[in-house]
Design a protein around this motif. Sequence first.
Motif, PDB file in Angstrom:
ATOM      1  N   GLU A   4      -8.328  15.456  -2.100  1.00 27.59           N
ATOM      2  CA  GLU A   4      -9.411  13.405  -1.214  1.00 27.59           C
ATOM      3  C   GLU A   4      -8.062  12.692  -1.639  1.00 27.59           C
ATOM      4  OE1 GLU A   4     -13.961  13.411  -0.960  1.00 27.59           O
ATOM      5  OE2 GLU A   4     -13.157  14.738  -2.299  1.00 27.59           O
ATOM      6  N   ILE A   5      -7.701  13.277  -2.914  1.00 28.82           N
ATOM      7  CA  ILE A   5      -6.636  11.771  -3.824  1.00 28.82           C
ATOM      8  C   ILE A   5      -5.738  12.200  -2.775  1.00 28.82           C
ATOM      9  CG2 ILE A   5      -5.102  11.504  -5.120  1.00 28.82           C
ATOM     10  CD1 ILE A   5      -7.063  12.653  -7.325  1.00 28.82           C
ATOM     11  N   ARG A   6      -5.156  12.989  -2.364  1.00 29.69           N
ATOM     12  CA  ARG A   6      -4.131  12.850  -1.708  1.00 29.69           C
ATOM     13  C   ARG A   6      -3.681  12.288  -0.565  1.00 29.69           C
ATOM     14  NH1 ARG A   6      -2.133  19.237  -2.180  1.00 29.69           N
ATOM     15  NH2 ARG A   6      -4.463  18.871  -3.426  1.00 29.69           N
ATOM     16  N   SER A   7      -5.183  12.616   0.150  1.00 33.02           N
ATOM     17  CA  SER A   7      -5.386  12.155   1.430  1.00 33.02           C
ATOM     18  C   SER A   7      -5.529  10.853   1.071  1.00 33.02           C
ATOM     19  CB  SER A   7      -6.663  13.053   2.318  1.00 33.02           C
ATOM     20  OG  SER A   7      -7.100  12.503   3.258  1.00 33.02           O
ATOM     21  N   ASN A   8      -6.220  10.226   0.647  1.00 27.78           N
ATOM     22  CA  ASN A   8      -5.854   8.834   0.138  1.00 27.78           C
ATOM     23  C   ASN A   8      -5.132   7.665   0.205  1.00 27.78           C
ATOM     24  OD1 ASN A   8      -9.035   8.939   0.759  1.00 27.78           O
ATOM     25  ND2 ASN A   8      -9.975   8.917  -1.857  1.00 27.78           N
ATOM     26  N   LEU A   9      -4.116   8.313  -1.048  1.00 29.16           N
ATOM     27  CA  LEU A   9      -3.001   8.752  -0.730  1.00 29.16           C
ATOM     28  C   LEU A   9      -2.222   8.031   0.238  1.00 29.16           C
ATOM     29  CD1 LEU A   9      -0.587   7.540  -3.083  1.00 29.16           C
ATOM     30  CD2 LEU A   9      -0.210   9.776  -3.527  1.00 29.16           C
ATOM     31  N   VAL A  10      -2.077   9.245   1.117  1.00 29.22           N
ATOM     32  CA  VAL A  10      -1.782   8.971   2.483  1.00 29.22           C
ATOM     33  C   VAL A  10      -2.052   7.953   3.242  1.00 29.22           C
ATOM     34  CG1 VAL A  10      -0.903  10.015   4.650  1.00 29.22           C
ATOM     35  CG2 VAL A  10      -0.515  11.164   2.578  1.00 29.22           C
ATOM     36  N   LYS A  11      -2.743   7.761   3.116  1.00 35.52           N
ATOM     37  CA  LYS A  11      -3.989   6.637   4.616  1.00 35.52           C
ATOM     38  C   LYS A  11      -3.702   5.426   3.769  1.00 35.52           C
ATOM     39  CE  LYS A  11      -8.524   9.131   5.575  1.00 35.52           C
ATOM     40  NZ  LYS A  11      -9.182   9.820   4.523  1.00 35.52           N
ATOM     41  N   LEU A  12      -3.668   5.543   2.318  1.00 40.79           N
ATOM     42  CA  LEU A  12      -2.994   4.031   1.555  1.00 40.79           C
ATOM     43  C   LEU A  12      -1.585   3.826   2.030  1.00 40.79           C
ATOM     44  CD1 LEU A  12      -4.212   1.792   0.153  1.00 40.79           C
ATOM     45  CD2 LEU A  12      -3.258   2.812  -1.659  1.00 40.79           C
ATOM     46  N   GLU A  13      -0.947   5.141   1.747  1.00 39.82           N
ATOM     47  CA  GLU A  13       0.155   4.388   2.068  1.00 39.82           C
ATOM     48  C   GLU A  13       1.125   3.966   3.811  1.00 39.82           C
ATOM     49  OE1 GLU A  13       2.695   7.805  -1.203  1.00 39.82           O
ATOM     50  OE2 GLU A  13       2.776   7.890   1.131  1.00 39.82           O
ATOM     51  N   ASN A  14      -0.348   4.775   4.530  1.00 42.35           N
ATOM     52  CA  ASN A  14       0.656   4.365   5.414  1.00 42.35           C
ATOM     53  C   ASN A  14       0.291   2.890   6.041  1.00 42.35           C
ATOM     54  OD1 ASN A  14       1.948   6.268   6.620  1.00 42.35           O
ATOM     55  ND2 ASN A  14      -0.423   7.697   7.486  1.00 42.35           N
ATOM     56  N   ALA A  15      -1.808   2.452   5.603  1.00 39.13           N
ATOM     57  CA  ALA A  15      -1.602   1.220   5.752  1.00 39.13           C
ATOM     58  C   ALA A  15      -1.123   0.104   5.245  1.00 39.13           C
ATOM     59  CB  ALA A  15      -3.019   1.093   5.148  1.00 39.13           C
ATOM     60  N   GLY A  16      -0.064   0.638   4.036  1.00 39.78           N
ATOM     61  CA  GLY A  16       0.893   0.092   3.410  1.00 39.78           C
ATOM     62  C   GLY A  16       1.567  -0.240   3.938  1.00 39.78           C
ATOM     63  N   LEU A  17       2.447   1.179   4.769  1.00 37.97           N
ATOM     64  CA  LEU A  17       3.742   0.672   6.230  1.00 37.97           C
ATOM     65  C   LEU A  17       3.316  -0.541   6.840  1.00 37.97           C
ATOM     66  CD1 LEU A  17       4.839   4.497   6.754  1.00 37.97           C
ATOM     67  CD2 LEU A  17       5.917   2.574   5.334  1.00 37.97           C
ATOM     68  N   TYR A  18       1.979  -0.198   7.215  1.00 35.01           N
ATOM     69  CA  TYR A  18       1.570  -1.298   8.238  1.00 35.01           C
ATOM     70  C   TYR A  18       2.067  -3.144   7.653  1.00 35.01           C
ATOM     71  CZ  TYR A  18      -1.186  -3.544  11.948  1.00 35.01           C
ATOM     72  OH  TYR A  18      -1.986  -4.492  12.305  1.00 35.01           O
ATOM     73  N   TRP A  19       1.340  -3.224   6.398  1.00 30.89           N
ATOM     74  CA  TRP A  19       1.124  -4.441   6.007  1.00 30.89           C
ATOM     75  C   TRP A  19       2.738  -4.658   5.625  1.00 30.89           C
ATOM     76  CZ3 TRP A  19      -2.445  -7.399   6.483  1.00 30.89           C
ATOM     77  CH2 TRP A  19      -2.882  -8.591   5.488  1.00 30.89           C
ATOM     78  N   HIS A  20       3.457  -4.006   5.306  1.00 30.89           N
ATOM     79  CA  HIS A  20       5.173  -4.289   5.147  1.00 30.89           C
ATOM     80  C   HIS A  20       5.402  -4.934   6.706  1.00 30.89           C
ATOM     81  CE1 HIS A  20       3.948  -3.230   1.325  1.00 30.89           C
ATOM     82  NE2 HIS A  20       4.156  -2.002   1.699  1.00 30.89           N
ATOM     83  N   LEU A  21       5.241  -4.182   7.805  1.00 30.34           N
ATOM     84  CA  LEU A  21       6.084  -4.234   8.810  1.00 30.34           C
ATOM     85  C   LEU A  21       5.352  -5.570   9.156  1.00 30.34           C
ATOM     86  CD1 LEU A  21       7.419  -2.606  11.738  1.00 30.34           C
ATOM     87  CD2 LEU A  21       5.050  -2.925  12.759  1.00 30.34           C
ATOM     88  N   VAL A  22       3.389  -6.340   9.251  1.00 32.38           N
ATOM     89  CA  VAL A  22       3.695  -7.429   9.734  1.00 32.38           C
ATOM     90  C   VAL A  22       4.067  -7.916   8.747  1.00 32.38           C
ATOM     91  CG1 VAL A  22       1.638  -8.625   9.375  1.00 32.38           C
ATOM     92  CG2 VAL A  22       1.092  -6.458  10.025  1.00 32.38           C
ATOM     93  N   ASP A  23       4.373  -7.946   7.356  1.00 36.23           N
ATOM     94  CA  ASP A  23       4.980  -9.152   6.618  1.00 36.23           C
ATOM     95  C   ASP A  23       6.439  -9.382   7.335  1.00 36.23           C
ATOM     96  OD1 ASP A  23       5.855 -10.354   4.802  1.00 36.23           O
ATOM     97  OD2 ASP A  23       5.784  -8.982   3.168  1.00 36.23           O
ATOM     98  N   ILE A  24       7.266  -8.029   7.754  1.00 35.01           N
ATOM     99  CA  ILE A  24       8.871  -8.675   7.964  1.00 35.01           C
ATOM    100  C   ILE A  24       8.719  -8.904   9.169  1.00 35.01           C
ATOM    101  CG2 ILE A  24      10.845  -6.958   8.935  1.00 35.01           C
ATOM    102  CD1 ILE A  24      10.022  -5.032   7.935  1.00 35.01           C
ATOM    103  N   ILE A  25       7.341  -8.943  10.118  1.00 35.14           N
ATOM    104  CA  ILE A  25       7.723  -9.842  11.656  1.00 35.14           C
ATOM    105  C   ILE A  25       7.203 -10.983  11.088  1.00 35.14           C
ATOM    106  CG2 ILE A  25       6.597 -10.347  13.399  1.00 35.14           C
ATOM    107  CD1 ILE A  25       5.914  -7.183  13.776  1.00 35.14           C
ATOM    108  N   TRP A  26       6.761 -11.295  10.336  1.00 37.20           N
ATOM    109  CA  TRP A  26       6.690 -12.673   9.792  1.00 37.20           C
ATOM    110  C   TRP A  26       7.482 -13.144   9.354  1.00 37.20           C
ATOM    111  CZ3 TRP A  26       3.675 -16.394  10.735  1.00 37.20           C
ATOM    112  CH2 TRP A  26       4.133 -17.963  10.392  1.00 37.20           C
ATOM    113  N   ILE A  27       8.830 -12.359   8.421  1.00 32.94           N
ATOM    114  CA  ILE A  27       9.851 -12.694   7.670  1.00 32.94           C
ATOM    115  C   ILE A  27      10.594 -13.512   9.406  1.00 32.94           C
ATOM    116  CG2 ILE A  27      11.615 -12.147   6.467  1.00 32.94           C
ATOM    117  CD1 ILE A  27       9.423 -12.642   5.076  1.00 32.94           C
TER     118      ILE A  27
END
Lengths: 260, 544
Positions: free
Chosen positions: A226-249
């Motif tokens: 469960e921890i690993r699965s949550n971690l990957v979900k969080l990492e992917n959400a993070g990737l998405y968030w950084h993309l949103v950030d980069i586009i703003w940049i």
Amino acid sequence: MDQPMDLAIEKHFDPIGARIGMWLFLFTELLLFGGLFLLYAIYLNKYPEEFHYGSGQLDQFVGALNTVILLTSSLTMVLSVASLQRNNRKLALFFLIATFILGAAFLVNKYFEWGGKISHGIYPGSEELMQHPHGEILFYGLYYTMTGLHGLHVLVGMVIMLFLMYFITKKSHKAFSLPSEALEKMIGSKIVVTGARGKKLWESQQISPEVTGIELKIRGVVTDSEIRSNLVKLENAGLYWHLVDIIWIFLFPLFYLVAM
Amino acid sequence: MSVSTTESIPVEKNFLQEKRGHSGIWVWLLSTDHKRIGIMYLVSMLTFFLVAVGIGVVMRLELISPGETIMGAQTYNALFTLHGVLMIFLFIIPGIPAAFGNFMLPIQIGARDVAFPRLNLLSYWLYLTGVVFALLSLFTGPGPADTGWTFYAPYSLRTGTNVTLAVMAAFILGFSSILTGLNFITTMHRLRAPGMSFFKMPLFCWSLYATGWIQILATPILGITVALVAIERIIGIGVFDPVKGGDPVLYQHLFWIYSHPAVYIMVLPAMGVLSDIIPTFARRTIFGYKAIAFSSMAIAFVGYLVWGHHMFTSGISDTSRMAFSFLTFLVAIPSAIKVFNWIATLYKGSIDIQPPFLYGITFIILFSIGGLTGLVLGSLATDIHVHDTYFVVAHFHYVMFGGTGFVFFAALHYWGPKMFGRMYNKKISYIAWSFLFVGFNILYFTMFILGYKGMPRRYYDALPEFQDLHIIATIGSWVLVTGLIIMFVNLYRGFRKGEKVGMNPWGGTTLEWKVATPPPLENFHQIPVVEYEPYYHERKEEEK
């Protein structure tokens, strides 16, 4: 030579696969915005003066503030991922909430910024804007479309964070039921929970014949998978968030700084 | 390819009997089984295909005599738009990947499902949502869109018809297509069976891999472009509107940046199916495996750079016209590589002409005609003459219907018995094929001549000098439809009540022929270990 792989292993969560999928999805997001950046480039080239003027009308301070907010939110996102990697769920949740709040702050700023422009009659299709030269109509058309689409992505990112907060806090309870034969023998008895030194903490009612089942709910320990699965979900959400950030940049200099 | 598993469990449910606790229609709509999703796509797509065929027939009927025959100009405009939207967005783009790719890809690479089964189901739901939007655009608001499937600005911004909903449908369908492509690519990277290297994958998988990349890299551009049309219509941002300083030619650029690669989304999987069918019925391995695999990737790559050839008459610069023309000629090379490899595979093979093979090789003939006329359109001088005429209509029907459409039918005949466990009547499929082949050529070859003589596309009426040819084409459409009816009735009856078939009715060598018919829920009890090339035809004792 046979390596029997049973179903359980096969169904086993595949973090690398999930990451590949996410990166492919990010490509599509880049291309989605790419179409708009292409339009921006062409119209900037066609109407440089109007774009220069339009850019001067935007509030550089609010834009810069939002840039700082989003960059900070990327930092808190990374910290959240790092905390979960170290298995510190509380800290991960804290940083996730911080990211969420920063995202909301960004949108609030955006709301006031748009609201100010709209109150001056500057919005696509308004009579006021139609009086302006073509280049300015296009500048504001692109401004509202691109920051609007970006804002939508921020909103989607925040919804994803809500889901992740749920996943991270969730602890599944495991339920065990007593077999019905055992139940019959217990009619008329009570269930007592005792603490230290035999202290009675809680006592149930007398079990009457109407009782059809007794369940023992054990607070679930969060399993490794469960921890690993949550971690990957969080990492992917993070990737998405950084993309949103980069586009703003990229949006920030193109709309706010091009006049400077 | 040999497989070191034994089919040891005698009685087990196949995937059609496995219901997983749902009932009624939910058995299908909630299933994440790639096989059920494939069949749902197949049924939905064929439904819209038949509707769009009906519309096509009605349009041909309108042109049988001069003046208004059965409908007015506005109705005709709405119908050709609908015909295009249904055929392209609901049938041929999802087409082979979503139906046969979903069903066969995991089995062919030795996996139990795709990488993201739930995402796969989401793709199908998005497809259905797109369908709902497309239907809403017909029956609500000021009437169905009349812009043609290309939604060219500025007309699409001005027309009073319901373009907004139609482009939303295209946007959602695009999203569905992206997710399918993403899923397939990840599946091929992560779930290949032990021993199944990339170069042991069947060529159908290679074509899906190339297609997946196009879906991912091209579709978002369409998404943003049609979204901008919708936004323009709702709030008026001006990016494609000349009144506000926008440039409508930019719309065409953005539209074709997607829609030309989309042509390869439509045709590459068909080439992949054919590369699987030909070795099976020629009883020998494919000639030039790597050349075919790499030419798929080459088509995907070069196909990304040729969109300008749709715009030779739209007022782009001479330099860019020459560049696009050159690149267009370049993309013919990998296509030709494939054709020559298929022919070389047939050479000295012991060819067994079964229905799938017959439908399949029709592709080579019709696609070659379509491809060569594509070069006529790709040359600047000739394109000026035949641009926007029936020549173009004939060209893309030859490559899309004659190419992909016929291979779609071939795939139905080839994999259908595997999917449903029953065989159709082969004699009737030969008869259906002859109607289809004759009708197709009467209908569309006539259009080449019409176009060459100057008949413009999208007109509901024609000058008297074109009348004879229009009558011939319309008669061709009747023959073609007769063939379609015979074929579909035969397939439907066959798959419901036909003779049961065994594991490997055609003598195929790829992995899908090594599992039960129809396949069990998770395809393999034990993931196979792959040791041979996909089209290894050395007869072994495991035959049958």
